[in-house]
Design an enzyme around this catalytic site. Structure first.
Site, PDB file in Angstrom:
ATOM      1  N   HIS A 160       0.832  -1.216   0.000  1.00 45.12           N
ATOM      2  CA  HIS A 160       0.000   0.000   0.000  1.00 45.12           C
ATOM      3  C   HIS A 160       0.866   1.264   0.000  1.00 45.12           C
ATOM      4  O   HIS A 160       0.423   2.324   0.442  1.00 45.12           O
ATOM      5  CB  HIS A 160      -0.944   0.040   1.209  1.00 45.12           C
ATOM      6  CG  HIS A 160      -1.658  -1.248   1.473  1.00 45.12           C
ATOM      7  ND1 HIS A 160      -2.881  -1.550   0.932  1.00 45.12           N
ATOM      8  CD2 HIS A 160      -1.289  -2.342   2.201  1.00 45.12           C
ATOM      9  CE1 HIS A 160      -3.255  -2.770   1.326  1.00 45.12           C
ATOM     10  NE2 HIS A 160      -2.294  -3.276   2.095  1.00 45.12           N
ATOM     11  N   SER A 281      14.037  21.341 -16.452  1.00 47.01           N
ATOM     12  CA  SER A 281      12.814  22.107 -16.636  1.00 47.01           C
ATOM     13  C   SER A 281      13.169  23.433 -17.294  1.00 47.01           C
ATOM     14  O   SER A 281      14.228  24.001 -17.024  1.00 47.01           O
ATOM     15  CB  SER A 281      12.158  22.366 -15.277  1.00 47.01           C
ATOM     16  OG  SER A 281      11.297  23.487 -15.351  1.00 47.01           O
ATOM     17  N   LYS A 287      15.441  21.462 -11.378  1.00 41.80           N
ATOM     18  CA  LYS A 287      14.783  20.192 -11.689  1.00 41.80           C
ATOM     19  C   LYS A 287      15.642  19.228 -12.495  1.00 41.80           C
ATOM     20  O   LYS A 287      16.380  19.605 -13.385  1.00 41.80           O
ATOM     21  CB  LYS A 287      13.476  20.453 -12.481  1.00 41.80           C
ATOM     22  CG  LYS A 287      12.391  21.098 -11.668  1.00 41.80           C
ATOM     23  CD  LYS A 287      11.793  20.185 -10.609  1.00 41.80           C
ATOM     24  CE  LYS A 287      10.975  19.091 -11.223  1.00 41.80           C
ATOM     25  NZ  LYS A 287       9.575  19.410 -11.406  1.00 41.80           N
ATOM     26  N   GLU A 294       9.284   7.906 -17.149  1.00 43.26           N
ATOM     27  CA  GLU A 294       7.919   8.408 -17.338  1.00 43.26           C
ATOM     28  C   GLU A 294       7.387   8.037 -18.717  1.00 43.26           C
ATOM     29  O   GLU A 294       6.237   7.632 -18.880  1.00 43.26           O
ATOM     30  CB  GLU A 294       7.882   9.927 -17.174  1.00 43.26           C
ATOM     31  CG  GLU A 294       8.068  10.392 -15.744  1.00 43.26           C
ATOM     32  CD  GLU A 294       8.144  11.908 -15.674  1.00 43.26           C
ATOM     33  OE1 GLU A 294       7.147  12.529 -15.292  1.00 43.26           O
ATOM     34  OE2 GLU A 294       9.203  12.476 -16.003  1.00 43.26           O
TER      35      GLU A 294
END
Ligand code: ARG
Length: 461
Positions: A160, A281, A287, A294
């Site tokens: 979980h 970024s 970043k 992804e």
């Protein structure tokens, strides 16, 4: 303007095809990639016709030599494509006729594009399945190398996404090794059913010519022959199987990607991915985004969608061939391209994963991850597990209330909850002892993981 090429099937037609319909029905933009497999099968087919006396051996050699020339042009990209010629099969035959004259027309004896295209896709997918197998083994090899360095690196195992029990990082990596091993086995298994020869089924009913399908199968390295001509030209279950295996491969990499994305976030800080697999970024200078994982996660949707497209394509088709089936190509090609890309990217990405051992270990100590060990300890004092679970739970509550970890509680505090707890409890509450207690086969104890690594290395040798 030059007149469009004459249709190879134009005999019974009096009007020419509508220009938009030509473009609408053409598949050359994507099926040209089948040219090597198409020509390979055609050369074997015409030689079979020559051996069987259906055409003369000289004609067969003339055609085979012409096909070699067409192949050269296709390799060099000098053959122009035209929607008027529909697909790769027509392009090859039409160019062959330009090169060697009317004898080219004998190539299509005892054959149809229906058994031809079914043969081409099987030959093509066989190569791709083999390449995928090599790719999977490559990722597995690199997973093992990384795991080898991290047998004693401890991180929290989650359920979980809540800290559950501490585990060896090698053990975690070996979980992906196992998934990929089943993916590999699925490819080996589907390859047997894929590797059967449709050619010789002609349009749907077989052919009156004395073809030798066994010889053709042997020349093309097929393991057997499709036994029913209708089935041979009209099923694409082998492509569905591959798409299904591919969807699982992608699903496994998608889960791995998801973990890499989480782990490389500062909130976890467990790993750092190499710069080559990340981007920055355009607004936030700090970043470093895990774009590659992804994208892998994102591309999984495409491949799963392709599986669904193929199943849906086939579900309503009466036997035998229907033109709908031309729509199998783009999902098949997209699936293959996507999976090959992912395998390549992961092979390179895995060795560059930098592991933050301290961050992993610190997290493994959070969330009372040795509470199960405390319950197991009480079980060894002959307390039934359910009762032991409740006692351990009450002790966790004391920790939560006093903002302490399990190993920070004094013996007296624990004995207040249950007097059966003795001083020997200290030894079982550490993260290391928790991991090393799990010596069951397939468990996470360092020694068990070491053995698993040896066995896994042997398996892929
Ligand atoms: N391009 C077609 C396909 O991919 C080849 C078979 C065409 N057969 C036919 N009867 N029109 O399915």
């Amino acid at each position: 303007m030059s007149s469009p090429p004459a249709k190879l099937w134009g005999g019974r037609f009096s009007q020419s095809t509508d220009a938009f319909v030509e473009a609408f029905s053409s598949s050359i933009a994507y099926d040209s990639r089948l040219f090597r497999h198409d020509i390979r099968a055609s050369k074997v087919h015409c030689r079979m016709l020559g051996r069987q006396g259906i055409i003369t051996p000289e004609e067969a050699e003339q055609i085979a030599a012409g096909l070699d020339r067409v192949q050269e042009e296709l390799e060099q990209g000098t053959l122009a494509f035209s929607d008027a010629l529909e697909d790769i099969h027509m392009h090859v035959e039409s160019r062959l006729r330009e090169l060697i004259g009317p004898v080219a027309g004998k190539l299509h004896t005892a054959r149809s594009r229906n058994d031809q295209v079914a043969t081409d896709i099987r030959l093509y997918l066989r190569d791709e399945v083999d390449a995928m197998g090599v790719g999977i083994r490559g990722v597995q090899t690199n997973l093992l190398a990384l795991a080898q360095q991290h047998i004693e690196t401890i991180l929290p195992g989650f359920t979980h996404l809540q800290n559950a029990q501490p585990i060896s990082f090698a053990h975690h990596l070996l979980a992906y090794f196992e998934m990929l091993d089943r993916d590999y086995a699925r490819l080996i298994d589907l390859r047997k059913r894929l590797n059967q020869l449709p050619l010789g089924s002609a349009a749907l009913a077989g052919t009156p010519f004395p073809v030798d399908r066994v010889w053709v199968a042997d020349q093309l390295d097929f393991e057997g022959i499709c036994q029913n001509s209708l089935d041979a030209v009209s099923d694409r279950d082998f492509a569905v199987e591959l798409a299904s295996a591919a969807a699982l491969i992608m699903t496994h990499f998608s889960r791995f990607s998801e973990e890499l994305i989480l782990w490389s976030s500062p909130a976890f800080g467990f790993v750092e991915l190499s710069d080559a697999f990340c981007t920055g970024s355009s607004i936030m200078p700090q970043k470093k985004n895990p774009d590659v994982p992804e994208l892998v996660r994102g591309k999984t949707g495409r491949v799963t969608g392709n599986l669904l497209a193929l199943l849906t394509l086939m579900k309503g088709l009466p036997l035998a061939y229907n033109r709908d089936m031309q729509e199998d190509k783009e999902p098949i090609f997209d699936t293959v391209d996507t999976v090959q890309g992912v395998l390549r990217v992961f092979t390179d990405l895995v060795p560059g994963i930098q592991v933050r051992r301290e961050a992993m270990l610190a997290a493994a100590g959070e969330g009372f991850t040795t509470a199960t060990d405390l319950a197991d300890y009480l079980v060894r004092k002959n307390i039934p597990f359910r009762e032991a679970h409740a006692i351990s739970g009450r002790i966790v509550r004391v920790c939560v209330e006093q903002n302490l970890t399990l190993d920070q509680l004094t013996l007296a505090q624990m004995q207040e909850v249950d007097p059966r707890i003795q001083s020997d409890v200290a030894a079982i509450l550490t993260i290391q002892s928790s991991v090393n207690a799990r010596v069951s086969l397939g468990g996470t104890a360092f020694e068990t993981v070491k053995k698993a690594l040896v066995e896994a290395t042997k398996r892929i040798a």
